[in-house]
Design a protein around this motif. Structure first.
Motif, PDB file in Angstrom:
ATOM      1  N   ILE A  72     -47.531  91.521  87.416  1.00  0.00           N
ATOM      2  CA  ILE A  72     -48.035  90.550  88.050  1.00  0.00           C
ATOM      3  C   ILE A  72     -49.564  90.592  87.965  1.00  0.00           C
ATOM      4  O   ILE A  72     -49.972  91.510  88.364  1.00  0.00           O
ATOM      5  N   VAL A  73     -50.104  89.344  87.282  1.00  0.00           N
ATOM      6  CA  VAL A  73     -51.383  89.206  87.369  1.00  0.00           C
ATOM      7  C   VAL A  73     -52.264  88.270  88.516  1.00  0.00           C
ATOM      8  O   VAL A  73     -51.672  87.424  88.327  1.00  0.00           O
ATOM      9  N   GLU A  74     -52.946  88.655  89.258  1.00  0.00           N
ATOM     10  CA  GLU A  74     -53.815  87.799  90.179  1.00  0.00           C
ATOM     11  C   GLU A  74     -55.237  87.791  90.097  1.00  0.00           C
ATOM     12  O   GLU A  74     -55.727  88.670  90.732  1.00  0.00           O
ATOM     13  N   PRO A  75     -55.911  86.746  89.421  1.00  0.00           N
ATOM     14  CA  PRO A  75     -57.290  86.647  89.688  1.00  0.00           C
ATOM     15  C   PRO A  75     -57.475  86.257  91.006  1.00  0.00           C
ATOM     16  O   PRO A  75     -57.036  85.222  91.633  1.00  0.00           O
ATOM     17  N   ARG A  76     -58.834  86.710  91.517  1.00  0.00           N
ATOM     18  CA  ARG A  76     -59.145  86.205  93.030  1.00  0.00           C
ATOM     19  C   ARG A  76     -60.345  86.638  93.408  1.00  0.00           C
ATOM     20  O   ARG A  76     -61.215  87.251  92.453  1.00  0.00           O
ATOM     21  N   TYR A  77     -61.058  86.299  94.404  1.00  0.00           N
ATOM     22  CA  TYR A  77     -62.221  86.155  94.785  1.00  0.00           C
ATOM     23  C   TYR A  77     -62.360  87.217  96.078  1.00  0.00           C
ATOM     24  O   TYR A  77     -61.622  86.876  96.974  1.00  0.00           O
TER      25      TYR A  77
ATOM     26  N   VAL B  74     -59.707  77.905  99.316  1.00  0.00           N
ATOM     27  CA  VAL B  74     -60.083  76.800  98.396  1.00  0.00           C
ATOM     28  C   VAL B  74     -60.137  77.385  97.011  1.00  0.00           C
ATOM     29  O   VAL B  74     -59.448  76.479  96.140  1.00  0.00           O
ATOM     30  N   PHE B  75     -60.653  78.501  96.766  1.00  0.00           N
ATOM     31  CA  PHE B  75     -60.522  78.826  95.459  1.00  0.00           C
ATOM     32  C   PHE B  75     -59.464  79.833  94.757  1.00  0.00           C
ATOM     33  O   PHE B  75     -59.584  80.565  93.987  1.00  0.00           O
ATOM     34  N   ALA B  76     -58.382  79.728  95.843  1.00  0.00           N
ATOM     35  CA  ALA B  76     -57.183  80.492  95.398  1.00  0.00           C
ATOM     36  C   ALA B  76     -56.901  80.018  93.905  1.00  0.00           C
ATOM     37  O   ALA B  76     -56.447  78.911  93.434  1.00  0.00           O
ATOM     38  N   MET B  77     -56.416  81.201  93.138  1.00  0.00           N
ATOM     39  CA  MET B  77     -55.819  81.098  91.768  1.00  0.00           C
ATOM     40  C   MET B  77     -54.197  81.526  91.916  1.00  0.00           C
ATOM     41  O   MET B  77     -53.880  82.322  92.462  1.00  0.00           O
ATOM     42  N   ARG B  78     -53.573  80.905  91.022  1.00  0.00           N
ATOM     43  CA  ARG B  78     -51.979  81.396  90.770  1.00  0.00           C
ATOM     44  C   ARG B  78     -51.844  82.762  90.286  1.00  0.00           C
ATOM     45  O   ARG B  78     -52.860  83.473  89.587  1.00  0.00           O
ATOM     46  N   ARG B  79     -50.991  83.388  90.994  1.00  0.00           N
ATOM     47  CA  ARG B  79     -50.348  84.671  90.261  1.00  0.00           C
ATOM     48  C   ARG B  79     -49.431  84.418  89.023  1.00  0.00           C
ATOM     49  O   ARG B  79     -48.954  83.238  88.950  1.00  0.00           O
TER      50      ARG B  79
END
Length: 313
Positions: A291-296, A274-279
């Motif tokens: 490539i930057v990927e914020p995630r939990y 649900v809280f997936a963020m774009r790369r």
């Protein structure tokens, strides 16, 4: 095998037996004795982590009150909240109430401890206080969401329970020290994170980004309403080597505070999806494309993963 593991089974069985005996005494003895002079809760739940929703049936002896309110009492402290009286389809008298908890959100200023619930009704000049009896505790429902276990604003936890005689009560626990992420913005120049500090105070805080022995420290800006913001240029987080570099994010202060930034106050069962963020592919000045990927993480902690583009060689 440890001593704890050998004794854990019998203890659990004893607790289960005691709970079953308590429930049998409550439903078979105390509740029938009290039913004629108590309001029986048909429903009681806290779905959003901070609002108690109550739906109760009044005894016939109460008639149809002109006014009703929920009373919360702990020791010498008493608070009241408005309730609505109406008639059911079978002619029974019902009361509904939605009680917001927490002074920070404009609700009843409950704090840590157990609060007894009762119903105060008025008919003409006569005022009467009725116990609120809870026959069955709330049952978690299935689906993509679940009841909030804590207030999304304060982090305080509120749980509905019942006494040995079946009286409804609320067990409140103050928030554990935590840093809750409100929003993450990823752009070509950098990343900004809005967050709030719960359960503690931070003295002159800053945020530390750490990966593989490297650290980047960034100042914190106050936004108002308890929100703080940190911004970090992506040029300070270039990946080393071909493997992904994972940056963990912590809030620190001069008093020794060290807390991971994360997202834990939510009602979804699959937060990773649900809280997936774009790369985003970015090229910081003086550095190869990455490539930057914020995630939990599975624990809910915020992590920034930076990886060199294969084409960048």
């Amino acid at each position: 095998m440890s001593a704890r593991s050998t004794t854990g089974g019998p203890r659990r069985r004893l607790r289960a037996l005691a709970l079953a005996l308590r429930t049998r005494l409550m439903t078979g003895l105390f509740v029938p004795l009290r039913r004629r002079r108590s309001a029986v809760l048909r429903y009681a739940g806290i779905l959003d982590g901070q609002t108690v929703n109550l739906h109760a049936e009044l005894p016939r002896s109460a008639g149809v009150p002109e006014h009703a309110e929920v009373v919360l009492r702990r020791r010498r402290r008493t608070h009241r909240a408005e309730a609505r009286v109406h008639r059911g389809t079978a002619g029974e008298t019902l009361v509904d109430a939605a009680v917001l908890l927490g002074a920070e959100v404009g609700g009843v200023p409950v704090s840590g401890g157990r609060w007894r619930l009762a119903l105060r009704v008025r008919r003409g000049r006569r005022t009467r206080t009725l116990p609120l009896v809870l026959l069955e505790p709330p049952v978690p429902y299935a689906g993509p969401t679940k009841p909030m276990t804590a207030s999304p604003v304060t982090g305080d936890r509120h749980r509905i329970g019942r006494s040995f005689r079946g009286s409804a009560r609320i067990a409140s626990t103050v928030a554990n020290p935590a840093v809750e992420v409100a929003k993450v913005r990823l752009g070509h120049a950098g990343v900004s994170v809005d967050f709030r500090v719960l359960g503690t105070r931070a003295a002159d805080p800053w945020v530390e980004f750490a990966a593989s022995g490297r650290t980047v420290e960034r100042p914190v800006t106050a936004l108002g309403d308890g929100l703080l913001r940190v911004e970090v240029p992506l040029g300070e987080m270039p990946p080393r080597g071909s493997r992904p570099n994972h940056w963990d994010v912590r809030l620190r202060d001069k008093g020794g505070l060290s807390l991971r930034l994360g997202r834990r106050l939510h009602d979804v069962r699959n937060p990773k999806r649900v809280f997936a963020m774009r790369r985003l592919a970015v090229t910081p000045p003086g550095h190869p494309t990455m490539i930057v990927e914020p995630r939990y993480t599975p624990a809910g902690n915020l992590r920034m993963t930076c990886t060199r583009m294969p084409e960048a060689g």
